[in-house]
Each structure stands twice: as structure tokens, then as C-alpha cells.
Scaffold this motif. Structure first.
Motif, short mmCIF file in Angstrom:
data_model
loop_
_atom_site.label_atom_id
_atom_site.label_comp_id
_atom_site.label_asym_id
_atom_site.label_seq_id
_atom_site.Cartn_x
_atom_site.Cartn_y
_atom_site.Cartn_z
N ASN A 1 -56.67 10.18 25.18
CA ASN A 1 -56.41 11.47 24.55
C ASN A 1 -56.80 12.30 25.29
OD1 ASN A 1 -55.53 11.92 21.88
ND2 ASN A 1 -57.15 10.84 21.19
N GLN A 2 -56.85 12.19 26.76
CA GLN A 2 -57.13 13.26 27.64
C GLN A 2 -57.15 12.72 29.02
OE1 GLN A 2 -61.39 14.33 28.00
NE2 GLN A 2 -61.87 12.85 26.56
N TYR A 3 -56.98 13.30 30.21
CA TYR A 3 -57.03 12.85 31.38
C TYR A 3 -58.46 12.56 32.13
CZ TYR A 3 -51.96 14.27 31.24
OH TYR A 3 -50.69 14.45 30.87
N ARG A 4 -58.58 11.83 32.89
CA ARG A 4 -59.90 11.49 33.72
C ARG A 4 -59.97 10.08 34.18
NH1 ARG A 4 -65.06 14.24 31.33
NH2 ARG A 4 -63.39 14.02 29.53
N ALA A 5 -61.31 9.79 34.30
CA ALA A 5 -61.74 8.35 34.89
C ALA A 5 -61.59 7.38 33.52
CB ALA A 5 -63.12 8.36 35.17
N SER A 6 -61.81 6.18 33.78
CA SER A 6 -61.59 5.01 33.00
C SER A 6 -62.44 5.18 31.56
CB SER A 6 -61.85 3.74 33.37
OG SER A 6 -63.23 3.71 33.93
N ASN A 7 -63.53 6.03 31.69
CA ASN A 7 -64.14 6.16 30.35
C ASN A 7 -63.64 7.11 29.29
OD1 ASN A 7 -64.37 8.64 31.72
ND2 ASN A 7 -66.74 8.79 31.40
N VAL A 8 -62.26 7.52 29.51
CA VAL A 8 -61.60 8.17 28.48
C VAL A 8 -60.81 7.21 27.68
CG1 VAL A 8 -61.69 10.50 30.16
CG2 VAL A 8 -59.51 8.95 29.92
N LEU A 9 -60.70 6.26 28.23
CA LEU A 9 -59.79 4.95 27.73
C LEU A 9 -60.40 4.69 26.12
CD1 LEU A 9 -59.07 2.63 30.72
CD2 LEU A 9 -57.21 3.59 29.03
N GLU A 10 -59.48 4.68 25.16
CA GLU A 10 -59.88 4.46 23.82
C GLU A 10 -59.17 3.37 23.15
OE1 GLU A 10 -60.33 7.87 21.24
OE2 GLU A 10 -60.00 9.28 23.05
N ALA A 11 -59.81 2.73 22.33
CA ALA A 11 -59.12 1.64 21.52
C ALA A 11 -58.73 2.52 19.94
CB ALA A 11 -60.16 0.55 20.79
N PHE A 12 -57.23 2.32 19.90
CA PHE A 12 -56.68 2.83 18.83
C PHE A 12 -56.11 1.90 17.67
CE2 PHE A 12 -56.10 5.90 22.18
CZ PHE A 12 -56.52 7.01 21.64
N ASP A 13 -56.10 2.38 16.33
CA ASP A 13 -55.53 1.75 15.39
C ASP A 13 -54.18 2.27 14.84
OD1 ASP A 13 -54.99 -0.19 13.31
OD2 ASP A 13 -56.61 0.15 12.02
N ILE A 14 -53.11 1.74 15.05
CA ILE A 14 -51.97 2.57 14.96
C ILE A 14 -51.16 1.79 14.41
CG2 ILE A 14 -52.36 4.09 16.94
CD1 ILE A 14 -50.14 2.55 18.75
N ALA A 15 -49.79 2.24 13.85
CA ALA A 15 -48.80 1.55 13.19
C ALA A 15 -47.97 0.81 14.07
CB ALA A 15 -47.96 2.54 12.39
N ILE A 16 -47.38 -0.38 13.80
CA ILE A 16 -46.57 -1.19 14.64
C ILE A 16 -45.22 -0.20 14.94
CG2 ILE A 16 -44.93 -3.08 14.68
CD1 ILE A 16 -46.97 -4.56 13.21
N PRO A 17 -44.80 -0.13 16.02
CA PRO A 17 -43.74 0.81 16.32
C PRO A 17 -42.28 0.32 15.57
CG PRO A 17 -44.83 -0.04 18.56
CD PRO A 17 -45.40 -0.94 17.23
N LYS A 18 -41.53 1.40 15.36
CA LYS A 18 -40.25 1.18 14.59
C LYS A 18 -39.33 1.17 15.65
CE LYS A 18 -41.83 3.48 10.13
NZ LYS A 18 -41.47 4.63 9.19
N ILE A 19 -38.52 0.34 15.68
CA ILE A 19 -37.37 0.25 16.71
C ILE A 19 -36.01 1.00 16.29
CG2 ILE A 19 -38.18 -1.95 17.36
CD1 ILE A 19 -36.24 -3.52 16.06
N GLY A 20 -35.25 1.19 17.17
CA GLY A 20 -34.03 1.90 17.27
C GLY A 20 -32.88 0.74 17.03
N PRO A 21 -31.83 1.12 17.01
CA PRO A 21 -30.49 0.04 16.87
C PRO A 21 -30.41 -0.81 18.22
CG PRO A 21 -29.65 2.20 17.14
CD PRO A 21 -31.11 2.60 16.77
N ASN A 22 -30.92 -0.35 19.31
CA ASN A 22 -30.61 -0.95 20.72
C ASN A 22 -31.98 -1.21 21.18
OD1 ASN A 22 -28.00 -0.22 21.08
ND2 ASN A 22 -28.52 1.86 21.29
N GLU A 23 -33.09 -1.54 20.43
CA GLU A 23 -34.29 -1.95 20.80
C GLU A 23 -34.52 -3.20 20.32
OE1 GLU A 23 -36.66 2.33 21.67
OE2 GLU A 23 -36.50 1.79 19.73
N ILE A 24 -35.74 -3.79 20.84
CA ILE A 24 -36.50 -5.09 20.31
C ILE A 24 -37.81 -4.65 20.14
CG2 ILE A 24 -34.61 -6.89 21.03
CD1 ILE A 24 -36.71 -7.19 23.54
N LEU A 25 -38.65 -5.46 19.16
CA LEU A 25 -39.79 -5.32 19.00
C LEU A 25 -40.50 -6.65 19.55
CD1 LEU A 25 -42.47 -3.71 17.76
CD2 LEU A 25 -41.89 -5.08 15.64
N VAL A 26 -41.55 -6.32 20.27
CA VAL A 26 -42.26 -7.68 20.84
C VAL A 26 -43.65 -7.98 20.48
CG1 VAL A 26 -42.75 -8.66 23.06
CG2 VAL A 26 -40.66 -7.23 22.85
N LYS A 27 -44.06 -9.17 20.20
CA LYS A 27 -45.48 -9.32 20.01
C LYS A 27 -46.00 -9.70 21.46
CE LYS A 27 -48.52 -12.33 17.52
NZ LYS A 27 -49.34 -11.24 17.05
#
Length: 307
Positions: A7-33
Motif C-alpha cells: 500500500n506504500q513504497y519502502r522496505a519489506s515490512n510494508v508488504l501486507e496480506a490482503f483478502d481480495i476478490a478473484i480476478p475477473k478475466i477478459g476475452p483474451n485472458e485465462i484465470l490461473v490457480k
């Protein structure tokens, strides 16, 4: 789904875990597990903000360019992949997640000659190496290529791909990396932390700088030759050799499928070897530790995360 990013720039302590929606794909895309993905120096540079003047990010940003996994959904225009296929992908962003999406032109069917963790280490370094040599430098068989940083992640791949393409490769790195560079197939090795003979100057048809050693690159380059820099912040240095300086940037005119096909053939012919240094767990601690290892810059092999 679970994902990791910033959510910001800096050292590795800025890395976060997020709970987000599974991406929606377009007509030329694939969704990969996702099964495995690589931690690259590029990811660390993005996190540090090194490219903020070149790339526009929207926070939160899920990191990760490379991944391997199973296709679970395909867009209506997808021709190359089916649900259930195991694929290797150069997604560009978003692979630090349980699922990621990728355009069909940026993926390839999993090569059976590779271990799945080795496969995750291939896309960014392999495609950069292939495009730099084939599309940017137009390297020809028998030409002398000097690779600065030949033991690094991208440099080691450039060394191997260049040898497969028939170039005479001189690897340049720290003296302690000599055995590693020679094992990659380099025809000669130069240690830039040791004094060199003047006879080694003016030898290269093409120099690829995977570090930021402009003066070394100029010294090794022939008159009227080419220097390609993988550092987007590097600039041309004054010289009297009439050298062509080119920054290596992503070029989306060339589909990754072409590079993957060539790289897979080289792997099958045992011209490319990929070394994995460590496998980290899919946890915030694991990804932070993995990025810290990559930040050190002196690791032998790739850092992989397994889900």
C-alpha cells in the motif's frame, strides 16, 4: 482470495496480506490457480519505489510477475489453452496470490522437462534474455557478447541463451563468481574487481549491462558497437567510440509465446539450466524473508514461493 502486496513504497515490512476478490478475466485472458511463483529483483524494486517515475501503480498493488498454475477459466477468444492445462505465465503483475489472470499471449504450456519450481523461475529472466538478444541486440552467430553481471538472475539467463544462439560469450562479474559463470557456458570470464590487461579492451560487438558498470562496458566495447542496459535509470556516458546506448524496456509487440517456445526448446536440448536457491511458504513471513534474500543480491539461484 489471499494475496500479498503493498500500500506504500519502502522496505519489506510494508508488504501486507490482503483478502481480495478473484480476478475477473477478459476475452483474451485465462484465470490461473497458482501453484508456485518466483520472487524477482524487479518485485523488490517495485516495492522500494525505484520505478515510480516510470510506472504508475494504484494501491494496493499485488506484486509478482511470474507464476505456474492450473487454468480454471478461459476467455471466449482464448485459443491456446483449456481448463485444466498447467501453464507457465509472465503475467506482469498479481502472481503473489491464490489466483492470477494473464493474457494468452503471455503464457505457455508447462514444459515437462522442468520441475515446477524451476519453471516458476523462468519467465521474467528468460523472456528478458530472449528479447534482449533477439529483438534488441539482434545478436548473430559468432559475434562477441560481453555480459556484465553474468552470474545474476537475468545475466545468467542471457549467458545461456546467447550460447544457445551461437554467440561467443564473455561473462563479467566478481572474481568469486568465476566458477558459476564458466559453468553457465561462458567462453571466457573477466573479474571486474581485479585489474585487467589492456588487451581485454575493445573486444565486444555487443555489451549487455545487467549491473550499472558503464565505464567497464565502454572499455570492453568495440568502436561503433552497442551497449544495452537493463537498468532503466542508467544514462549514456560520454565516450569517443561512437557507441549506441539502448535501455532495455518491455516491448509488448513481441508475444511471450514466441520466447517461451524458443526457451522450452533450449531447455529440452539442455542448453539452459535453472537453479532454485530456496522455497518459501505462502505466508507474509515467507514472502518478506524471500524478498529480503533477493535484496541481498548475492544469492545463487532463484527464490520461489509454493502454495
Amino acid at each position: 482470495m489471499k494475496a500479498f502486496g503493498i500500500n506504500q513504497y519502502r522496505a519489506s515490512n510494508v508488504l501486507e496480506a490482503f483478502d481480495i476478490a478473484i480476478p475477473k478475466i477478459g476475452p483474451n485472458e485465462i484465470l490461473v490457480k497458482t501453484r508456485v511463483f518466483a520472487i524477482n529483483p524487479f518485485d523488490v524494486a517495485i516495492r522500494n519505489g525505484d520505478f515510480k517515475n516510470y510506472l504508475t501503480l494504484f494501491f494496493p498493488t499485488i506484486l509478482g510477475t511470474d507464476g505456474v498454475g492450473e487454468v480454471v477459466k478461459a476467455g471466449k477468444n482464448v485459443k491456446y489453452f483449456n481448463v485444466g492445462d498447467l501453464v507457465i505465465a509472465h503475467a506482469g503483475t498479481g502472481t503473489y496470490a491464490e489466483y492470477f489472470k494473464v493474457n494468452q499471449n503471455n503464457a505457455g504450456l508447462f514444459p515437462p522437462a522442468l520441475d515446477i519450481k524451476q519453471a516458476a523461475a523462468l519467465p521474467l529472466a528468460g523472456i528478458t534474455a530472449y528479447n534482449t538478444l533477439v529483438h534488441a541486440s539482434h545478436i548473430k552467430m559468432g559475434q562477441v557478447l560481453v555480459v556484465l553481471g553474468a552470474a545474476g538472475g537475468v545475466g545468467s539467463m542471457i549467458t545461456q541463451v546467447a550460447k544457445a544462439l551461437g554467440a561467443y560469450v564473455i561473462g563479467v562479474d566478481l572474481a568469486k563468481a568465476g566458477d558459476t559463470v564458466r559453468a553457465l557456458g561462458a567462453d571466457e570470464f573477466i573479474a571486474y574487481d581485479q585489474e585487467q590487461s589492456p588487451l581485454l579492451e575493445n573486444i565486444a560487438d555487443v555489451v549487455i549491462d545487467a549491473t550499472n558498470e558503464s565505464q567497464t562496458a565502454i572499455a570492453l566495447a568495440k568502436q561503433n558497437s552497442m551497449i544495452l542496459s537493463l537498468n532503466p535509470q542508467s544514462v549514456a556516458v560520454e565516450n569517443n567510440k561512437n557507441l549506441e546506448f539502448l535501455p532495455v524496456k518491455p516491448n509488448y509487440r513481441h508475444p511471450d509465446t514466441d520466447a517461451f517456445a524458443a526457451l522450452f526448446l533450449m531447455i529440452r536440448n539442455q542448453q539452459i539450466k535453472i537453479k532454485v536457491n530456496k522455497v518459501e511458504p505462502f505466508t507474509l513471513k515467507g514472502i518478506r524473508e524471500g524478498q529480503d534474500l533477493v535484496s541481498q543480491g548475492d544469492i545463487d539461484g532463484k527464490i520461489i514461493v509454493s502454495i
